[in-house]
Design an enzyme around this catalytic site. Structure first.
Site, PDB file in Angstrom:
ATOM      1  N   HIS A  39      39.671-115.167  -4.280  1.00 28.54           N
ATOM      2  CA  HIS A  39      39.997-114.328  -5.730  1.00 28.54           C
ATOM      3  C   HIS A  39      41.380-113.578  -5.052  1.00 28.54           C
ATOM      4  O   HIS A  39      42.145-113.327  -6.147  1.00 28.54           O
ATOM      5  CB  HIS A  39      38.895-113.389  -5.960  1.00 28.54           C
ATOM      6  CG  HIS A  39      37.623-114.323  -6.414  1.00 28.54           C
ATOM      7  ND1 HIS A  39      36.500-114.056  -5.732  1.00 28.54           N
ATOM      8  CD2 HIS A  39      37.321-115.063  -7.381  1.00 28.54           C
ATOM      9  CE1 HIS A  39      35.703-114.809  -6.193  1.00 28.54           C
ATOM     10  NE2 HIS A  39      36.111-115.229  -7.342  1.00 28.54           N
ATOM     11  N   GLN A 156      37.112-127.922 -12.716  1.00 25.42           N
ATOM     12  CA  GLN A 156      37.112-126.716 -13.807  1.00 25.42           C
ATOM     13  C   GLN A 156      38.800-126.596 -14.052  1.00 25.42           C
ATOM     14  O   GLN A 156      39.138-126.411 -14.991  1.00 25.42           O
ATOM     15  CB  GLN A 156      36.740-125.712 -13.162  1.00 25.42           C
ATOM     16  CG  GLN A 156      37.000-124.274 -13.798  1.00 25.42           C
ATOM     17  CD  GLN A 156      36.364-123.086 -13.126  1.00 25.42           C
ATOM     18  OE1 GLN A 156      35.187-122.651 -13.646  1.00 25.42           O
ATOM     19  NE2 GLN A 156      37.155-122.186 -12.562  1.00 25.42           N
TER      20      GLN A 156
HETATM   21  O1  PAF Z   1      35.631-120.006 -11.866  1.00 25.71           O
HETATM   22  C1  PAF Z   1      35.065-118.833 -11.934  1.00 25.71           C
HETATM   23  O2  PAF Z   1      34.647-117.873 -11.663  1.00 25.71           O
HETATM   24  C2  PAF Z   1      34.496-119.160 -13.577  1.00 25.71           C
HETATM   25  O3  PAF Z   1      33.898-120.420 -13.822  1.00 25.71           O
HETATM   26  C3  PAF Z   1      35.288-118.544 -14.527  1.00 25.71           C
HETATM   27  C4  PAF Z   1      36.792-119.230 -14.822  1.00 25.71           C
HETATM   28  C5  PAF Z   1      35.745-117.288 -14.435  1.00 25.71           C
HETATM   29  C6  PAF Z   1      34.653-118.756 -16.273  1.00 25.71           C
HETATM   30  O4  PAF Z   1      33.487-117.857 -16.192  1.00 25.71           O
END
Ligand code: PAF
Length: 285
Positions: A39, A156
C-alpha cells in the site's frame, strides 16, 4: 500540512473540491486498511505526482461472500493513520459502513461482465460486483483524480480499468508493481493468517509463476503446457491447494490459443486459511 481524518462523504467532497479549485490535483489510494509496504508503494507513487494524496480505509462488506473473513479481516486504524502520516498522506477517508451504505443492503450495483467472471470470479462469484460497486462509489465521492491500484490483484485492476472506461469516470487508473517479501511472497494483509509452516510453503505460488515465465522465455507457446508446468510445482507442495493457474492476454484476460504479445501468468492457491493470489508479466516480442 498535517494529516486530516475524514469520516463523512460531504466533508471529503468539500475538502477535495477546495483543493482542485486551488489548482491542486488529487492522487487517490483506495484500501481496506491494515496497510503494508505494498500500500505504501502506492502512496509513494501518488505522492510523487500529486499535490494532495487521499487514502481511503474501508473494509467493504459487499465484496465478501457469506462465510468469507469479513468479521475477522485484520483492522488497525490507529496504526494505519500513523503509517499514512509518515508517508505524507494529506487525508485519510475512513467512513463507517452506515456512511457508505445508509440504506443497508444496496439496490444499485455495478457489474463488469466477462472480465469479472473468470479466475477469481469463478471461485468468488459476487466478489467483483462488490469491488466495482464500492470503487464506483469511491470514484464518485473523491471526484476527478488519479487512482492507484496494486498489480497484485491483477484481475481487480483490469475490472476497475474496464469499469472506468465503460462509465466514463473522470479517473486515471494507475497500476503499480507488486511489492514482495524477500522470499518472493507477494505482500497482502491476509498473510497474517499464515502459520510458520504455511508461511514457509507460501512462496510456491510465486515459484510456479516464475517457472511458467521461464518456460515461455525458453520458447514454449502452448498455454496448456505452461499451465501444466506451473500446476505440477504447486501440486507437489502438500500445504498448498491449487485453485487455478493460467496464462492470459494482459488486457482482456482471455486465454490465447497460442502465446504472443503481452501476457500475464495468474495463479491462486489456498495455503491454510488465506487464498493466495499472485501474477507475473511476460512479453513475447
Ligand atoms: O484492493 C482492495 O483493497 C479493495 O478491493 C479495494 C480496491 C479497496 C475495494 O474495496
Amino acid at each position: 500540512m498535517a494529516l486530516t481524518i475524514v469520516e463523512s462523504i460531504d466533508e471529503l467532497r468539500a475538502d477535495l473540491d477546495r483543493s482542485r479549485a486551488a489548482g491542486d490535483d488529487v492522487g487517490f489510494v483506495p484500501t481496506m486498511g491494515y496497510l503494508h509496504a505494498g500500500h505504501l508503494s502506492l502512496v509513494e507513487a501518488a505522492r510523487a505526482r500529486h499535490a494532495r494524496v487521499v487514502v481511503s480505509i474501508f473494509v467493504n462488506p459487499l465484496q465478501f461472500a457469506v462465510g468469507e473473513d469479513l468479521g475477522a479481516y485484520p483492522r488497525d486504524l490507529d496504526r494505519d493513520v500513523g503509517l499514512c502520516a509518515d508517508a505524507g498522506v494529506d487525508v485519510v477517508f475512513a467512513p463507517s459502513v452506515e456512511e457508505m451504505y445508509p440504506f443497508g443492503p444496496v439496490a444499485t450495483t455495478v457489474t463488469v461482465g466477462g472480465i469479472s467472471e473468470r479466475f477469481e470470479g469463478a471461485t468468488r462469484p459476487t466478489h467483483f460486483a462488490g469491488v466495482a460497486t464500492v470503487v464506483a462509489k469511491l470514484f464518485n465521492i473523491v471526484g476527478p483524480c488519479a487512482a492507484y491500484f496494486g498489480e497484485k490483484d491483477f484481475q481487480q485492476l483490469a475490472v476497475v480499468r474496464r469499469m472506468a472506461v465503460d462509465l466514463s469516470a473522470p479517473i486515471d487508473v494507475v497500476g503499480c508493481p507488486i511489492v514482495r517479501e524477500p522470499d518472493g511472497l507477494a505482500m497482502s494483509s491476509r498473510n497474517v493468517y499464515l502459520d510458520d509452516a504455511q508461511r514457509a510453503a507460501a512462496p510456491v505460488l510465486q515459484r510456479a509463476l516464475q517457472r511458467g515465465r521461464a518456460s515461455i522465455e525458453a520458447g514454449e507457446r502452448d498455454p496448456d503446457a505452461v499451465v501444466a508446468a506451473m500446476a505440477e510445482l504447486i501440486d507437489a507442495e502438500p500445504l498448498a491447494e491449487l485453485d487455478y493457474v493460467a496464462v492470459v492476454d494482459a488486457v482482456t484476460l482471455e486465454v490465447p490459443e497460442r502465446l504472443a504479445g503481452e501476457l500475464r501468468l495468474l495463479g491462486a492457491a489456498q495455503v491454510g486459511r488465506p487464498r493466495l493470489i499472485d501474477n507475473v508479466g511476460v512479453t513475447i516480442p
